[in-house]
Enzyme design. Structure first.
Site, short mmCIF file in Angstrom:
data_model
loop_
_atom_site.label_atom_id
_atom_site.label_comp_id
_atom_site.label_asym_id
_atom_site.label_seq_id
_atom_site.Cartn_x
_atom_site.Cartn_y
_atom_site.Cartn_z
N HIS A 126 0.83 -1.21 0.00
CA HIS A 126 0.00 0.00 0.00
C HIS A 126 0.86 1.26 0.00
O HIS A 126 0.36 2.37 -0.21
CB HIS A 126 -0.89 -0.01 1.24
N ASP A 161 -14.11 -4.39 -17.52
CA ASP A 161 -14.40 -5.49 -18.44
C ASP A 161 -13.16 -5.78 -19.26
O ASP A 161 -12.64 -4.92 -19.96
CB ASP A 161 -15.58 -5.10 -19.34
#
Length: 472
Positions: free
Chosen positions: A174, A413
């Site tokens: 992170h 997608d």
């Protein structure tokens, strides 16, 4: 529960980097937003896509495109192919990408050991160990003779379940960037993969690339990073992100429908005495927080000693995106690559949080805290963040948030349609509630929780009872 399983079989491991010569060797300093993550757990996520084809077709038709698109994506998101460099004290850590040398480890695996893809893509409680099998592991740090540590930033594993689907697993530190940047990376990669597949006659519009050049305008407002560096140096063992998973831990998803959220908003708006707009996210968060704390308190065998039980205070850590909200010499754009989140602590008395109007108390407190943060000069308040987070860490059942519905984590997608399931596995490290938009496109919210199985059953019951209470 799923039947006994075997870990996926590794088919190949490769190294993916931006095309040679497209990204110059670059070093990036850590800002005071990045520094706290030096001592905090890794990010771990899983994206499941339906794919009703064989492993052979997957390896021939899909994987090459996925790799090529990843290489082109890393041309813009190059720190993910680089390393976190940790020199000996007192020199501060920094991010580095070396052209022609650095790369991201990309693993392809096949699951044939009985783990059911249809089980994995459900919302029902799943053994967290099964999910771990789909996550790649960051290689251990390399330490030079001079004592310089080199830690990879990100690794990716793609696992095929023949005839059923694929899972894209990601593990990353992170320190490099927050969830906004990571989601930006995933959407760019997935869109490029779909575009390169050439199956759609319509032109696919790629997201704007990230911006790396404004780190130097994020000025530390009071040696904030220095305190985090001191903490990091004092506990730097080279085991960044490691933790033990509790026995019998499961991860489950609960969906709040649009109608249920609207019922909550209506009730809170009617009851609240503060004149502020009530957001869908705030009431959903308030409802989930109350349900979780109620579950944990019910399960606890011993109450805190030395204080009145009703006077206990529970704390929730929220994050406010500071992009375009900092008073810098130039604005920090929405596409900034890095961490840019301000922590805020919401505190509510136990008697109020678990009382008859606990959701209202939580919602009002969250709304007030966000309003206070957004109306303040965030840079000036930064030196006080550490004290608030320290109070949160030492409190009973500290709770935090992962993700957010507005990130649109299902809005991607790769040519296979949108994800049929997404999991933020790192919430298992304790006290986190995961939030995302609902994958059915109904404008609901998905809430992810990791608990021991017995506690999960109790949480599900508390959530169900709460939803019934607010039905109109």
């Amino acid at each position: 529960m799923a039947p006994l399983h075997q870990p996926p079989t590794i088919i190949e491991t490769s190294h993916i980097s931006p095309p040679n010569g497209t990204v110059p060797s670059t070093t990036l300093p850590l800002t005071f937003f990045d520094a706290p993550w030096l001592t905090l757990p890794l990010g771990q996520s899983l994206f499941f896509f339906s794919y009703p084809n064989s492993t052979e077709r997957f390896l021939k038709d899909f994987v090459p495109n996925l790799k090529q698109s990843l290489s082109l994506t890393l041309q813009h998101f190059f720190p993910y192919a680089g390393n976190l460099i940790i020199p000996p004290r007192p020199d501060p850590p920094f991010l580095r990408y070396n052209d022609g040398e650095d790369s991201l480890v990309f693993t392809v695996a096949e699951s044939t050991g009985g783990t059911d893809f249809d089980y994995l893509k459900t919302d029902s409680p799943k053994d967290i160990r099964v999910l771990h099998d789909l996550l790649p592991k960051l290689p251990p740090p390399h330490v030079s003779p001079q004592g310089i540590q080199t830690r990879p930033i990100m690794v990716i594993q793609v696992t095929i379940f023949p005839g059923r689907g694929i899972c894209i697993g990601n593990t990353s530190t992170h320190v490099a960037a927050d969830g906004v940047t990571f989601t930006h990376f995933m959407k760019y990669w997935m869109s490029l993969t779909k575009s390169n597949a050439g199956n759609d006659s319509t032109k696919i519009l790629l997201p704007s690339p990230p911006i790396h050049t404004c780190r130097n305008v994020i000025k530390d407002p009071g040696e904030v990073a220095a305190g985090h560096l001191e903490r990091f140096w004092s506990q730097n063992s080279g085991n960044h992100g490691s933790h033990a998973t509790p026995e019998d831990m499961v991860l489950a998803t609960f969906t709040m429908s649009r109608n249920q959220i609207d019922n909550l908003k209506h009730w809170v708006t009617e009851q609240s005495t503060i004149q502020s707009h009530v957001s869908s996210f705030v009431v959903t968060l308030a409802f989930a927080w109350v349900s979780l704390i109620k579950t944990l308190v019910q399960d606890s065998e011993t109450e805190a000693k030395g204080e009145d039980k009703d006077q206990q205070v529970f704390h929730l850590l929220i994050n406010v995106d500071c992009r375009n909200r900092l008073k810098c010499t130039e604005p920090i754009p929405p596409t900034y690559f890095g961490n840019c989140m301000a922590p805020g602590i919401v505190s509510v008395n136990k008697r109020d949080l678990l009382g008859e109007n606990g959701v209202l108390a939580a919602s009002d407190a969250i709304t007030a805290r966000i309003k206070e943060m957004l109306s303040s000069d965030l840079l000036k308040t930064a030196p006080t963040w550490g004290r608030g987070v320290g109070k949160w860490v030492m409190s009973r059942f500290p709770t935090s948030i992962a993700g957010a519905p507005k990130l649109g984590l299902y809005d991607m997608d790769c040519g296979l349609g949108k994800p049929c399931k997404m999991e933020m596995v790192h919430i298992e490290t304790g006290g986190s509630i995961a939030f995302s938009d609902s994958r059915d496109g109904s404008n609901g919210v998905e809430v992810g929780i990791a608990l021991e199985k017995k506690k999960m059953d109790a949480f599900a019951l508390n959530l169900q009872q709460g939803i019934k209470r607010f039905e109109i």
